[in-house]
Scaffold this motif. Structure first.
Motif, PDB file in Angstrom:
ATOM      1  N   HIS A   7       4.846  -1.273  -4.479  1.00 38.92           N
ATOM      2  CA  HIS A   7       3.722  -2.181  -4.751  1.00 38.92           C
ATOM      3  C   HIS A   7       4.105  -3.193  -5.828  1.00 38.92           C
ATOM      4  O   HIS A   7       3.909  -4.396  -5.672  1.00 38.92           O
ATOM      5  CB  HIS A   7       2.497  -1.366  -5.195  1.00 38.92           C
ATOM      6  CG  HIS A   7       1.321  -2.221  -5.577  1.00 38.92           C
ATOM      7  ND1 HIS A   7       0.344  -2.586  -4.678  1.00 38.92           N
ATOM      8  CD2 HIS A   7       0.979  -2.807  -6.756  1.00 38.92           C
ATOM      9  CE1 HIS A   7      -0.548  -3.359  -5.283  1.00 38.92           C
ATOM     10  NE2 HIS A   7      -0.183  -3.501  -6.547  1.00 38.92           N
ATOM     11  N   GLU A  26      -4.842  -9.112   0.844  1.00 36.27           N
ATOM     12  CA  GLU A  26      -5.908  -8.203   0.424  1.00 36.27           C
ATOM     13  C   GLU A  26      -5.764  -6.839   1.120  1.00 36.27           C
ATOM     14  O   GLU A  26      -5.858  -5.784   0.482  1.00 36.27           O
ATOM     15  CB  GLU A  26      -7.264  -8.829   0.756  1.00 36.27           C
ATOM     16  CG  GLU A  26      -8.415  -8.096   0.095  1.00 36.27           C
ATOM     17  CD  GLU A  26      -9.778  -8.592   0.563  1.00 36.27           C
ATOM     18  OE1 GLU A  26     -10.744  -7.822   0.494  1.00 36.27           O
ATOM     19  OE2 GLU A  26      -9.858  -9.754   1.034  1.00 36.27           O
ATOM     20  N   LYS A  27      -5.482  -6.891   2.419  1.00 36.50           N
ATOM     21  CA  LYS A  27      -5.288  -5.672   3.199  1.00 36.50           C
ATOM     22  C   LYS A  27      -4.107  -4.860   2.649  1.00 36.50           C
ATOM     23  O   LYS A  27      -4.081  -3.635   2.754  1.00 36.50           O
ATOM     24  CB  LYS A  27      -5.009  -6.080   4.659  1.00 36.50           C
ATOM     25  CG  LYS A  27      -5.184  -4.989   5.685  1.00 36.50           C
ATOM     26  CD  LYS A  27      -5.038  -5.596   7.068  1.00 36.50           C
ATOM     27  CE  LYS A  27      -4.688  -4.552   8.106  1.00 36.50           C
ATOM     28  NZ  LYS A  27      -4.059  -5.138   9.303  1.00 36.50           N
ATOM     29  N   THR A  51      -3.388  -4.509  -0.391  1.00 40.56           N
ATOM     30  CA  THR A  51      -3.788  -4.155  -1.770  1.00 40.56           C
ATOM     31  C   THR A  51      -3.030  -4.969  -2.815  1.00 40.56           C
ATOM     32  O   THR A  51      -2.776  -4.504  -3.913  1.00 40.56           O
ATOM     33  CB  THR A  51      -3.603  -2.635  -2.074  1.00 40.56           C
ATOM     34  OG1 THR A  51      -2.197  -2.339  -2.192  1.00 40.56           O
ATOM     35  CG2 THR A  51      -4.220  -1.743  -1.017  1.00 40.56           C
ATOM     36  N   ASP A  76       0.831  -1.199   0.000  1.00 44.21           N
ATOM     37  CA  ASP A  76       0.000   0.000   0.000  1.00 44.21           C
ATOM     38  C   ASP A  76       0.872   1.259   0.000  1.00 44.21           C
ATOM     39  O   ASP A  76       0.420   2.334   0.375  1.00 44.21           O
ATOM     40  CB  ASP A  76      -0.921  -0.030   1.231  1.00 44.21           C
ATOM     41  CG  ASP A  76      -2.126   0.860   1.043  1.00 44.21           C
ATOM     42  OD1 ASP A  76      -2.369   1.303  -0.098  1.00 44.21           O
ATOM     43  OD2 ASP A  76      -2.815   1.133   2.032  1.00 44.21           O
TER      44      ASP A  76
END
Lengths: 162, 252
Positions: free
Chosen positions: B156, B208-209, B211, B150
């Motif tokens: 990322h 998922e947290k 991203t 994130d």
């Protein structure tokens, strides 16, 4: 013949190799002592952390102290269960740590609130301010984390609670 | 295979995984991205290498033919190592090192929880000890995964690329064979299917947290349970074993 209590007292003179203001007995790594006869003794120790480099030093210091007091058949064993916990450190010992500049463990391992992301406020060992922040979960030795006081700006070690 | 032989192989598998990962991570010592992080990863490495020592010491005891933990670490060849392949892969950049560490820490977190209940007291004791340490590791590496995922576009992309490349090595963590079958019956070994379910849920939530995306339809690597490795293991061993092999009588 010496009692195991006598031996515990002897070991109280051995300082922790990394935090010399407390003894290895206060640290809680000496788990069991059995004096078998005038020259034979069995000691059981437990490591603070799996890779703690001080354990070898502690074992050597224990052996040296026992030899000085006439023991020649010395059996030192390491056990892992129950695992060492900061819950074994007494209030008196915590006060010694604080005076030395290391913030003692403030939580108990029964308290799982950190799992929910709640960070306990650690008191600055120098100025007693609660306005401190975590710099890193890991510090100068395996057992410490690095914090900084926002009031006096001093960085300090916190004895991690495990 | 006797229970004793199975137990020896089982301890080697856990011990080797810790030893090789510890050796790999130690390459970062003095080269971390900044001082505090260098200390953090070195602390993690120390815990992992410490666990390896205790495990190999126990493996040598179970084997009972006079070999020591040093013999097991320094005098075996690559085909005699049973560490999972993910641990021997090169560190890559920090995102890659962290991605691997999260995957392994999370496995260890659930694996040691189960192993703490083992009927083998020594294994249970080592697991209880390591569980406390791994809890800290996982907290630390998870926070980094989130920060990379994130963070900036570059961080990322780097951490996503690392996950894409590492994912093929994750199934090996959960492979079971005759060793597990024998020891599960005795209440000694852990049912890795139980660990897998918890690991998948945890990693899926964390990814998922952060991203990020879990790679789909990936070919899964295998082999370490039989001592088959990537080309990287022999190079680590060459470096790690050089001194004791050149000077067999050297004392610490």
């Amino acid at each position: 013949m010496k009692s195991s209590q006598d031996i515990f007292e002897l070991f109280s003179e051995i300082p922790d190799p990394e935090i010399p203001v407390i003894s290895i007995v206060e640290l809680g790594v000496i788990r069991f002592i059995e004096v078998l006869d005038e020259i034979s003794i069995q000691i059981i120790i437990t490591p603070t952390y799996s890779g703690c480099p001080a354990m070898k030093q502690i074992e050597d210091d224990v052996r040296k102290k026992l030899i000085e007091h006439g023991f020649s058949v010395i059996d030192i064993k390491t056990i892992f269960s129950p695992p060492w916990t900061t819950d074994w450190i007494t209030q008196e010992t915590k006060e010694k740590l604080r005076k030395y500049g290391i913030a003692p463990p403030e939580e108990t391992t029964q308290d799982k609130s950190w799992l929910l992301g709640i960070e306990k406020k650690i008191t600055c060992p120098r100025c007693k301010s609660l306005n401190t922040k975590l710099i890193s979960q890991f510090g100068s030795t395996a057992c410490k984390a690095l914090h900084q006081c926002q009031a006096c700006l001093e960085p300090f070690d916190y004895f991690k609670c495990i | 295979m006797t229970t004793k032989e199975a137990l020896f192989k089982y301890i080697l598998r856990i011990g080797d995984t810790n030893l090789i990962l510890g050796q790999r991570l130690s390459e970062w010592t003095g080269h971390g991205p900044f001082l505090e992080e260098d200390l953090a990863l070195t602390n993690i490495t120390l815990d992992i290498t410490g666990a390896a020592k205790s495990l190999l010491e126990y493996a040598a005891l179970v084997e009972g033919n006079g070999r020591t933990e040093d013999d097991l670490a320094f005098l075996r060849n690559d085909r005699q190592f049973f560490n999972v392949q993910i641990t021997e892969l090169p560190n890559g950049d920090y995102a890659r090192t962290i991605a691997r560490q999260v995957l392994v820490d999370c496995f260890d977190f659930y694996f040691y929880q189960e192993l703490s209940k083992s009927k083998d007291e020594t294994l249970a004791g080592i697991a209880q000890k390591s569980l406390k340490e791994v809890t800290y590791h996982l907290r630390h590496t998870s926070a980094w995964l989130e920060r990379f995922g994130d963070g900036t576009e570059e961080s990322h992309n780097k951490v996503q690329l690392a996950l894409n490349e590492l994912w093929q090595y994750t199934n090996e963590l959960f492979e079971m064979n005759e060793v597990d079958e024998i020891l599960i019956k005795e209440g000694i070994a852990v049912d890795l299917n139980v660990v897998k379910t918890k690991w998948e849920k945890h990693i899926s939530d964390l990814v998922e947290k952060s991203t990020l995306i879990i790679p789909q339809n990936v070919f899964m690597q295998t082999g370490s349970r039989k001592g088959i490795h990537t080309e990287h293991l022999a190079f680590i061993l060459a470096e790690m074993q050089a001194l004791p092999r050149m000077y067999p009588d050297a004392k610490w």
